[in-house]
Design an enzyme around this catalytic site. Structure first.
Site, PDB file in Angstrom:
ATOM      1  N   LYS A 178     -10.892   7.770   1.923  1.00 34.98           N
ATOM      2  CA  LYS A 178     -11.225   6.331   1.869  1.00 34.98           C
ATOM      3  C   LYS A 178     -10.943   5.759   3.249  1.00 34.98           C
ATOM      4  CE  LYS A 178      -9.779   2.459   1.243  1.00 34.98           C
ATOM      5  NZ  LYS A 178      -9.960   1.363   2.246  1.00 34.98           N
ATOM      6  N   GLY A 231       0.063   3.619   5.928  1.00 29.74           N
ATOM      7  CA  GLY A 231      -0.168   2.179   5.911  1.00 29.74           C
ATOM      8  C   GLY A 231       1.125   1.428   5.660  1.00 29.74           C
ATOM      9  N   SER A 232       1.010   0.289   4.985  1.00 30.75           N
ATOM     10  CA  SER A 232       2.164  -0.598   4.825  1.00 30.75           C
ATOM     11  C   SER A 232       3.079  -0.131   3.683  1.00 30.75           C
ATOM     12  CB  SER A 232       1.680  -2.021   4.535  1.00 30.75           C
ATOM     13  OG  SER A 232       1.004  -2.042   3.290  1.00 30.75           O
ATOM     14  N   GLU A 234       4.303  -1.959   1.267  1.00 26.77           N
ATOM     15  CA  GLU A 234       3.907  -2.508  -0.041  1.00 26.77           C
ATOM     16  C   GLU A 234       2.790  -1.685  -0.674  1.00 26.77           C
ATOM     17  OE1 GLU A 234       5.455  -4.553  -2.019  1.00 26.77           O
ATOM     18  OE2 GLU A 234       6.899  -4.478  -0.385  1.00 26.77           O
ATOM     19  N   GLY A 236       2.051   1.343   0.082  1.00 25.15           N
ATOM     20  CA  GLY A 236       2.637   2.668  -0.167  1.00 25.15           C
ATOM     21  C   GLY A 236       3.346   2.725  -1.514  1.00 25.15           C
ATOM     22  N   GLU A 253       3.295   7.685   4.743  1.00 24.35           N
ATOM     23  CA  GLU A 253       3.702   7.427   6.124  1.00 24.35           C
ATOM     24  C   GLU A 253       3.562   5.935   6.331  1.00 24.35           C
ATOM     25  OE1 GLU A 253       3.510   6.472   9.507  1.00 24.35           O
ATOM     26  OE2 GLU A 253       1.906   7.871  10.049  1.00 24.35           O
ATOM     27  N   CYS A 287       2.323   3.123  14.208  1.00 22.08           N
ATOM     28  CA  CYS A 287       3.458   3.178  13.282  1.00 22.08           C
ATOM     29  C   CYS A 287       4.744   3.551  13.997  1.00 22.08           C
ATOM     30  CB  CYS A 287       3.169   4.150  12.149  1.00 22.08           C
ATOM     31  SG  CYS A 287       2.498   5.705  12.720  1.00 22.08           S
ATOM     32  N   GLU A 387       8.251  -5.124  11.098  1.00 19.93           N
ATOM     33  CA  GLU A 387       7.216  -4.453  11.894  1.00 19.93           C
ATOM     34  C   GLU A 387       6.162  -5.487  12.297  1.00 19.93           C
ATOM     35  OE1 GLU A 387       4.675  -1.502   9.853  1.00 19.93           O
ATOM     36  OE2 GLU A 387       4.962  -0.243  11.624  1.00 19.93           O
TER      37      GLU A 387
HETATM   38  P1  NDP Z   1      -2.474  -1.567   4.113  1.00 18.68           P
HETATM   39  O1  NDP Z   1      -1.335  -0.661   3.850  1.00 18.68           O
HETATM   40  O2  NDP Z   1      -2.795  -2.542   3.043  1.00 18.68           O
HETATM   41  O3  NDP Z   1      -3.805  -0.715   4.429  1.00 18.68           O
HETATM   42  C1  NDP Z   1      -3.841   0.646   4.783  1.00 18.68           C
HETATM   43  C2  NDP Z   1      -4.929   1.364   4.006  1.00 18.68           C
HETATM   44  O4  NDP Z   1      -4.655   1.273   2.605  1.00 18.68           O
HETATM   45  C3  NDP Z   1      -6.322   0.758   4.179  1.00 18.68           C
HETATM   46  O5  NDP Z   1      -7.276   1.810   4.154  1.00 18.68           O
HETATM   47  C4  NDP Z   1      -6.443  -0.120   2.956  1.00 18.68           C
HETATM   48  O6  NDP Z   1      -7.779  -0.360   2.599  1.00 18.68           O
HETATM   49  C5  NDP Z   1      -5.781   0.733   1.898  1.00 18.68           C
HETATM   50  N1  NDP Z   1      -5.305   0.011   0.715  1.00 18.68           N
HETATM   51  C6  NDP Z   1      -4.931  -1.280   0.594  1.00 18.68           C
HETATM   52  N2  NDP Z   1      -4.524  -1.551  -0.659  1.00 18.68           N
HETATM   53  C7  NDP Z   1      -4.658  -0.401  -1.369  1.00 18.68           C
HETATM   54  C8  NDP Z   1      -4.388  -0.025  -2.715  1.00 18.68           C
HETATM   55  N3  NDP Z   1      -3.900  -0.891  -3.611  1.00 18.68           N
HETATM   56  N4  NDP Z   1      -4.630   1.247  -3.097  1.00 18.68           N
HETATM   57  C9  NDP Z   1      -5.106   2.145  -2.217  1.00 18.68           C
HETATM   58  N5  NDP Z   1      -5.379   1.851  -0.933  1.00 18.68           N
HETATM   59  C10 NDP Z   1      -5.145   0.600  -0.502  1.00 18.68           C
HETATM   60  O7  NDP Z   1      -2.191  -2.316   5.497  1.00 18.68           O
HETATM   61  P2  NDP Z   1      -2.866  -3.625   6.137  1.00 18.68           P
HETATM   62  O8  NDP Z   1      -4.152  -3.235   6.725  1.00 18.68           O
HETATM   63  O9  NDP Z   1      -2.863  -4.759   5.148  1.00 18.68           O
HETATM   64  O10 NDP Z   1      -1.823  -3.969   7.293  1.00 18.68           O
HETATM   65  C11 NDP Z   1      -0.608  -4.657   6.994  1.00 18.68           C
HETATM   66  C12 NDP Z   1       0.566  -4.039   7.707  1.00 18.68           C
HETATM   67  O11 NDP Z   1       0.723  -2.679   7.315  1.00 18.68           O
HETATM   68  C13 NDP Z   1       0.456  -3.945   9.233  1.00 18.68           C
HETATM   69  O12 NDP Z   1       0.811  -5.152   9.845  1.00 18.68           O
HETATM   70  C14 NDP Z   1       1.412  -2.849   9.547  1.00 18.68           C
HETATM   71  O13 NDP Z   1       2.716  -3.361   9.574  1.00 18.68           O
HETATM   72  C15 NDP Z   1       1.282  -1.910   8.355  1.00 18.68           C
HETATM   73  N6  NDP Z   1       0.394  -0.771   8.664  1.00 18.68           N
HETATM   74  C16 NDP Z   1       0.986   0.394   9.035  1.00 18.68           C
HETATM   75  C17 NDP Z   1       0.214   1.455   9.399  1.00 18.68           C
HETATM   76  C18 NDP Z   1       0.857   2.732   9.830  1.00 18.68           C
HETATM   77  O14 NDP Z   1       0.322   3.440  10.684  1.00 18.68           O
HETATM   78  N7  NDP Z   1       1.967   3.112   9.237  1.00 18.68           N
HETATM   79  C19 NDP Z   1      -1.246   1.399   9.428  1.00 18.68           C
HETATM   80  C20 NDP Z   1      -1.789   0.138   8.944  1.00 18.68           C
HETATM   81  C21 NDP Z   1      -0.964  -0.897   8.602  1.00 18.68           C
HETATM   82  P3  NDP Z   1      -8.634  -1.535   3.270  1.00 18.68           P
HETATM   83  O15 NDP Z   1      -8.076  -1.815   4.616  1.00 18.68           O
HETATM   84  O16 NDP Z   1      -9.959  -0.924   3.329  1.00 18.68           O
HETATM   85  O17 NDP Z   1      -8.531  -2.681   2.336  1.00 18.68           O
END
Ligand code: NDP
Length: 484
Positions: A178, A231-232, A234, A236, A253, A287, A387
């Site tokens: 995805k 990703g984030s 929450e 996660g 992660e 990250c 972060e």
């Molecule tokens: P998210 O964790 O929401 O997004 C990361 C990925 O998860 C995207 O592909 C997103 O899809 C997907 N996603 C969102 N909600 C769900 C769900 N319920 N089930 C499955 N997949 C989901 O991060 P944000 O983009 O909202 O960024 C917010 C904060 O997260 C940043 O400010 C940063 O602090 C942190 N972050 C950390 C990262 C890292 O490398 N560790 C990477 C990205 C963010 P989509 O975007 O298509 O909606």
């Protein structure tokens, strides 16, 4: 205009390019805020079809039944394909993600390296023989889980997709990826690479959809055997809950608030170089960014001034106009992320920190934040604990070694940490006492595809990269033979 940029980008399921059941989404150029292209948006039906295609591939044995060296060669070819097309892919990545063109090339080369490394590892997943004595022969085999679901973040859409795809495919899993809604376009090149490499139909499925819909449907699907997420925190947590409901493993992660400790005897040029890469590369949307610098009081002012000068020297603007490696930086990914980062800067000032430089958005279209350095930061402040995911460095002073370690360890995260010193005892003590999955001594980001990567505490669990990552994608079967 950029040659490779098409007006519309479909999803890729079961070896076919398909439209999205949820229609399309407009993808923006973060350097201008203008629409670049339309991307097909998957709905739950598309997710179901992708999982069915991956399942059919797995059950047929078309991938898992290959001799590992053959599978490895295919995985390696995916990387070669990306390198062959780097001149086309890099500008598209820069347009959708904002990063300077040279950073896009670095990302694509990094992605290719994952395919090379894990392609080479495919035939090394050996089991072991366990002596039971007498009438028994016992051995283990490592089998792929089956269908791997991979949710990719927007900060490195090509490299993160490669990171999980390469290891999962090398181990024999069929994958559903995805891609992020903010910069999904380059995901198509993964599908092209899989086709060019000769991977069986259904081994690689790439779809963009909203996280809250397609992402949530994917990770909750009973047909998924294993999940990888970056990703984030929450999101996660919600993925971990979905994994728990289906009793499948997941790798999380989840970012960090990583710190480097700078002692009086540190090589200051090494510190400056690490800060340049650590917090301004990819506009700090990393990250493992070096977001806190914990500096001995005796050298604090000198270092803070040098870093402020470095920040001011960066040329900030559209990534396409920054083709060469150098003192430059692109926009943040979106207005939402920029607003969030700017809000954290305002809060830092209201809590008493001083912006030595930066802290504001640029007065131009696009999502540019000035490279920012805060001093007068205390460990309790929001800016020291949260972060930012932007080009914002907090500098905190310390007097005693113990105090520096306490500050470094004093957040909810534990992804990476570093120490800069010429004193071997000090470096060794820091290495022992810092609570993080990776420790850098005298160079931030030292390491590579070969070195395991993942978090302590709320930075997540499981390891990506290195040999360790392969174990995410296989389960162990023990076979006990009895001789009669
Ligand atoms: P998210 O964790 O929401 O997004 C990361 C990925 O998860 C995207 O592909 C997103 O899809 C997907 N996603 C969102 N909600 C769900 C769900 N319920 N089930 C499955 N997949 C989901 O991060 P944000 O983009 O909202 O960024 C917010 C904060 O997260 C940043 O400010 C940063 O602090 C942190 N972050 C950390 C990262 C890292 O490398 N560790 C990477 C990205 C963010 P989509 O975007 O298509 O909606």
């Amino acid at each position: 205009m950029v040659d490779g940029l098409k007006a519309y980008w479909p999803n890729y399921v079961g070896g076919r390019w398909i439209d999205g059941g949820a229609g399309t989404i407009a993808v923006e150029d973060p350097a201008t805020g203008e629409t670049l292209a339309k991307q097909a948006l998957a709905d739950t039906g598309d997710v179901n079809r992708a999982i069915a295609a991956a399942r059919a591939c797995h059950e047929s044995g078309a991938l898992s039944g290959l001799r590992p060296v053959e599978r490895g060669r295919m995985v390696r070819r995916m990387g070669e394909y990306l390198l062959d097309k780097i001149d086309e892919i890099a500008p598209v990545l820069t347009l959708e993600a904002g990063k300077p063109l040279w950073e896009s090339r670095v990302e694509i080369e990094g992605a290719a390296r994952y395919f090379e490394y894990y392609g080479n590892q495919a035939e090394t997943l050996e089991g072991r023989s366990i002596p039971l004595g007498g009438d028994y022969f016992d051995f283990t085999v490592h089998e792929p889980y089956g269908v791997s679901a991979q949710v990719i973040p927007w900060n490195y859409p090509v490299e993160m997709a490669a990171r999980s795809l390469a290891a999962a495919l090398a181990a024999g899993n069929a994958c559903v990826v995805k891609t992020p809604e903010l910069d999904p376009l380059t995901g198509a090149y993964m599908a092209e690479a899989a086709e060019a490499a000769g991977l069986p139909t259904g081994a690689v499925n790439i779809l963009c959809g909203l996280g809250s819909e397609a992402g949530a449907a994917l990770v909750a699907h009973a047909g998924v055997d294993q999940i990888v997420f970056t990703g984030s925190v929450e999101t996660g947590k919600s993925i971990a809950r979905a994994a728990a409901d289906n009793v499948v493993p997941c790798v999380l992660e989840l970012g960090g608030k990583s710190a480097a400790i700078v002692h009086r005897d540190a090589d200051m040029d090494a510190v400056m170089s690490s800060v340049r890469w650590g917090i301004f590369f990819n506009a700090g949307q990393v990250c493992s960014a070096l977001s806190r610098l914990i500096v001995h009081r005796d050298v604090h002012d000198e270092i803070a001034d040098r870093i402020a000068d470095l920040a001011k020297s960066l040329s900030v603007g559209p990534g396409l106009e920054r083709p060469e490696f150098g003192d430059n930086m692109g926009p943040m990914i979106s207005d939402k992320q920029l607003e969030r980062a700017e809000g954290l800067c305002r809060q830092a000032e209201s809590e008493g920190a001083t912006a030595l430089t930066g802290g504001r958005r640029l007065n131009r279209p696009g999502y540019f934040l000035e490279p920012t350095v805060f001093t007068g930061v205390t460990p309790e402040m929001t800016i020291a604990r949260t972060e930012v995911f932007g080009p914002v460095l907090s500098v905190l002073p310390f007097s005693e070694d113990k105090e520096a370690i306490e500050i470094a360890n004093g957040t909810d995260y534990g992804l990476v940490a570093g120490v800069f010193t010429a004193d071997l005892d000090r470096a060794t003590a820091a290495m022992r006492d810092l609570k993080a999955g990776q420790i850098f001594v005298n160079e931030w980001y030292a390491g590579g595809v070969e070195t395991p990567f993942g978090g302590y505490k709320k930075s997540g669990y499981g390891r990506e990269k290195g040999r360790e990552a392969l174990w995410n994608y296989v389960q162990t079967k023990n076979v006990a033979f009895t001789v009669k």
